[in-house]
Motif scaffolding. Structure first.
Motif, PDB file in Angstrom:
ATOM      1  N   TRP A 152     -13.738  17.746  70.102  1.00 34.89           N
ATOM      2  CA  TRP A 152     -15.147  17.395  70.174  1.00 34.89           C
ATOM      3  C   TRP A 152     -15.879  17.970  71.371  1.00 34.89           C
ATOM      4  O   TRP A 152     -17.086  17.818  71.474  1.00 34.89           O
ATOM      5  CB  TRP A 152     -15.289  15.873  70.181  1.00 34.89           C
ATOM      6  N   SER A 153     -15.200  18.569  72.325  1.00 34.78           N
ATOM      7  CA  SER A 153     -15.814  19.194  73.498  1.00 34.78           C
ATOM      8  C   SER A 153     -16.022  18.193  74.632  1.00 34.78           C
ATOM      9  O   SER A 153     -16.236  16.998  74.413  1.00 34.78           O
ATOM     10  CB  SER A 153     -17.167  19.835  73.136  1.00 34.78           C
ATOM     11  N   TRP A 154     -15.956  18.726  75.851  1.00 35.78           N
ATOM     12  CA  TRP A 154     -16.238  17.917  77.032  1.00 35.78           C
ATOM     13  C   TRP A 154     -17.738  17.729  77.226  1.00 35.78           C
ATOM     14  O   TRP A 154     -18.172  16.870  77.983  1.00 35.78           O
ATOM     15  CB  TRP A 154     -15.632  18.583  78.265  1.00 35.78           C
ATOM     16  N   ASN A 155     -18.535  18.550  76.583  1.00 33.83           N
ATOM     17  CA  ASN A 155     -19.987  18.434  76.702  1.00 33.83           C
ATOM     18  C   ASN A 155     -20.464  17.210  75.918  1.00 33.83           C
ATOM     19  O   ASN A 155     -20.271  17.146  74.703  1.00 33.83           O
ATOM     20  CB  ASN A 155     -20.643  19.697  76.140  1.00 33.83           C
ATOM     21  N   PRO A 156     -21.071  16.214  76.563  1.00 35.79           N
ATOM     22  CA  PRO A 156     -21.452  14.982  75.862  1.00 35.79           C
ATOM     23  C   PRO A 156     -22.365  15.214  74.664  1.00 35.79           C
ATOM     24  O   PRO A 156     -22.217  14.557  73.628  1.00 35.79           O
ATOM     25  CB  PRO A 156     -22.154  14.152  76.948  1.00 35.79           C
ATOM     26  N   LEU A 157     -23.308  16.134  74.782  1.00 34.95           N
ATOM     27  CA  LEU A 157     -24.219  16.392  73.663  1.00 34.95           C
ATOM     28  C   LEU A 157     -23.478  17.022  72.486  1.00 34.95           C
ATOM     29  O   LEU A 157     -23.688  16.633  71.331  1.00 34.95           O
ATOM     30  CB  LEU A 157     -25.368  17.299  74.125  1.00 34.95           C
ATOM     31  N   GLU A 158     -22.613  17.984  72.787  1.00 32.46           N
ATOM     32  CA  GLU A 158     -21.841  18.617  71.714  1.00 32.46           C
ATOM     33  C   GLU A 158     -20.862  17.624  71.101  1.00 32.46           C
ATOM     34  O   GLU A 158     -20.676  17.589  69.881  1.00 32.46           O
ATOM     35  CB  GLU A 158     -21.085  19.838  72.236  1.00 32.46           C
ATOM     36  N   ALA A 159     -20.251  16.795  71.932  1.00 31.12           N
ATOM     37  CA  ALA A 159     -19.310  15.798  71.430  1.00 31.12           C
ATOM     38  C   ALA A 159     -20.008  14.822  70.497  1.00 31.12           C
ATOM     39  O   ALA A 159     -19.472  14.447  69.447  1.00 31.12           O
ATOM     40  CB  ALA A 159     -18.662  15.055  72.594  1.00 31.12           C
ATOM     41  N   SER A 160     -21.212  14.401  70.856  1.00 33.06           N
ATOM     42  CA  SER A 160     -21.971  13.482  70.007  1.00 33.06           C
ATOM     43  C   SER A 160     -22.301  14.131  68.664  1.00 33.06           C
ATOM     44  O   SER A 160     -22.181  13.500  67.609  1.00 33.06           O
ATOM     45  CB  SER A 160     -23.258  13.066  70.725  1.00 33.06           C
ATOM     46  N   ALA A 161     -22.707  15.402  68.710  1.00 32.60           N
ATOM     47  CA  ALA A 161     -23.036  16.107  67.472  1.00 32.60           C
ATOM     48  C   ALA A 161     -21.808  16.253  66.583  1.00 32.60           C
ATOM     49  O   ALA A 161     -21.883  16.114  65.351  1.00 32.60           O
ATOM     50  CB  ALA A 161     -23.628  17.474  67.795  1.00 32.60           C
ATOM     51  N   ARG A 162     -20.656  16.519  67.195  1.00 38.16           N
ATOM     52  CA  ARG A 162     -19.429  16.662  66.421  1.00 38.16           C
ATOM     53  C   ARG A 162     -18.984  15.322  65.823  1.00 38.16           C
ATOM     54  O   ARG A 162     -18.474  15.263  64.708  1.00 38.16           O
ATOM     55  CB  ARG A 162     -18.325  17.247  67.297  1.00 38.16           C
ATOM     56  N   ALA A 163     -19.186  14.246  66.577  1.00 38.88           N
ATOM     57  CA  ALA A 163     -18.850  12.923  66.047  1.00 38.88           C
ATOM     58  C   ALA A 163     -19.696  12.608  64.819  1.00 38.88           C
ATOM     59  O   ALA A 163     -19.189  12.118  63.800  1.00 38.88           O
ATOM     60  CB  ALA A 163     -19.044  11.862  67.120  1.00 38.88           C
ATOM     61  N   LEU A 164     -20.982  12.891  64.880  1.00 40.85           N
ATOM     62  CA  LEU A 164     -21.859  12.643  63.745  1.00 40.85           C
ATOM     63  C   LEU A 164     -21.527  13.564  62.575  1.00 40.85           C
ATOM     64  O   LEU A 164     -21.622  13.158  61.415  1.00 40.85           O
ATOM     65  CB  LEU A 164     -23.321  12.819  64.166  1.00 40.85           C
ATOM     66  N   HIS A 165     -21.133  14.790  62.875  1.00 38.61           N
ATOM     67  CA  HIS A 165     -20.760  15.737  61.826  1.00 38.61           C
ATOM     68  C   HIS A 165     -19.603  15.200  60.985  1.00 38.61           C
ATOM     69  O   HIS A 165     -19.536  15.446  59.779  1.00 38.61           O
ATOM     70  CB  HIS A 165     -20.364  17.081  62.466  1.00 38.61           C
TER      71      HIS A 165
END
Length: 340
Positions: A230-243
């Motif tokens: 999911w990435s260490w980047n919080p914004l990218e991680a959030s997007a991946r979680a929603l994906h």
């Protein structure tokens, strides 16, 4: 004399016509067997039988061959049924091919079964980074969604005649969430999805629980940490979680017109079925399926609230391959209706 000559000629024509029809009917079973009975490029016969081929399919995204077990349609049908595994699968195995009754159930049907090998704990996703934890087997960055949605369809169309837009997908346990994810983000590819015994509302309370659950599954089965995915980047991680969140994807499933089926068991063996046989596995098969039923009910309620028509199925069964194979037999009609 002339009349007799015409009659003889007519008889010969009729006999020739009847012979041609007879040969056509005799040839039909051979033609059906031929579609399953010859090896495609990169394939060898799989030890599981049932006309299953073990095919090495090159994936540019993964920079390696991906092993896929494929059971060809009986008579050149262009529908494909993708089958995604649970977390406990070997790197070169598909439990659908090795432990499920599904290939035998569909062996004489005019659709192609597609069973990717490996992927333990990887959730059939595109990862943000290589799986490089101390427990991992190597610096491989999994790119499952790209492979299944963009690379494999071309191979299947060229060598097995599978229409890229005429597919269904089913996933058990770990594979239930990515089955819904792939169908939601690629509805042009998947007309129907079956999520079987999966924790398909992983964020029932908050996404903290989803992250914790996925972390444990990934660490145990792939030796990697969730941030590799999911990435260490919080914004990218959030997007991946929603994906990857089936509830967040309910609108996409609805708008894409995907026929959605979900199933969970009642934590008791069905007729003729049994417990796994050891205390730990028995506990997981019972209590795991109980939690999965709560999650499946939660997903169903939330998705229906968003206007998605969910076919909710429930019946006898533990978290084991016995009821999952039974489910695939019971719902063969639904699958053949969608892609047969």
């Amino acid at each position: 004399m002339h009349t007799s000559h015409i009659s003889n000629k007519t008889i010969k024509v009729l006999l020739a016509t009847l012979t041609a029809f007879a040969l056509a009917f005799v040839a039909t079973p051979a033609a059906q067997a031929d579609n399953r009975g010859w090896l495609r490029p990169g394939c060898s016969w799989a030890p599981q039988g049932n006309f299953i081929q073990a095919c090495e399919v090159w994936s540019p995204a993964n920079n390696r061959n991906m092993l896929v077990y494929i059971q060809a349609s009986t008579n050149g049908g262009d529908g494909g049924l993708y089958l995604l595994d649970g977390a406990q699968v070997g790197a070169r195995d598909s439990n659908w091919a090795s432990h499920s009754t599904t290939p035998a159930t569909y062996v004489n049907d005019n659709i192609t079964l597609v069973m990717p090998a490996g992927g333990a704990g990887q959730f059939y996703s595109d990862w943000a980074a290589p799986a490089t934890s101390s427990l991992s087997s190597g610096p491989q960055r999994p790119m499952w969604e790209t492979f299944l949605a963009y690379e494999l369809p071309g191979y299947l169309q060229q060598h097995f005649g599978v229409n890229p837009h005429r597919n269904a997908i089913a996933g058990v346990s770990m594979g239930a969430i990515p089955a819904l994810t792939l169908a939601a983000h690629h509805p042009d590819q998947f007309r129907q999805v079956h999520a079987i015994s999966g924790f398909i509302d992983p964020a029932m309370a908050t996404h903290v629980g989803m992250i914790a659950g996925f972390s444990v599954a990934m660490l145990l089965h792939s030796g990697a940490f969730i941030w590799d995915w999911w990435s260490w980047n919080p914004l990218e991680a959030s997007a991946r979680a929603l994906h990857a969140d089936p509830v967040a994807n309910a609108g996409k499933l609805r708008d894409g017109g995907v026929d959605v089926h979900v199933w969970s068991g009642n934590s008791h063996p069905g007729a003729g079925e049994s417990y796994p046989g050891n205390l730990g596995a028995d506990a997981i098969s019972i209590h795991g399926e109980t939690l999965i039923t709560l999650s499946t009910n939660s997903f169903t309620d939330k998705a229906r609230h968003q206007g998605l028509r969910v076919n909710r199925h429930f019946g006898a069964g533990l978290h084991t391959w016995q009821p999952w194979g039974r489910y695939m037999g019971d719902h063969k009609g639904d699958i053949l209706w969608a892609i047969g």
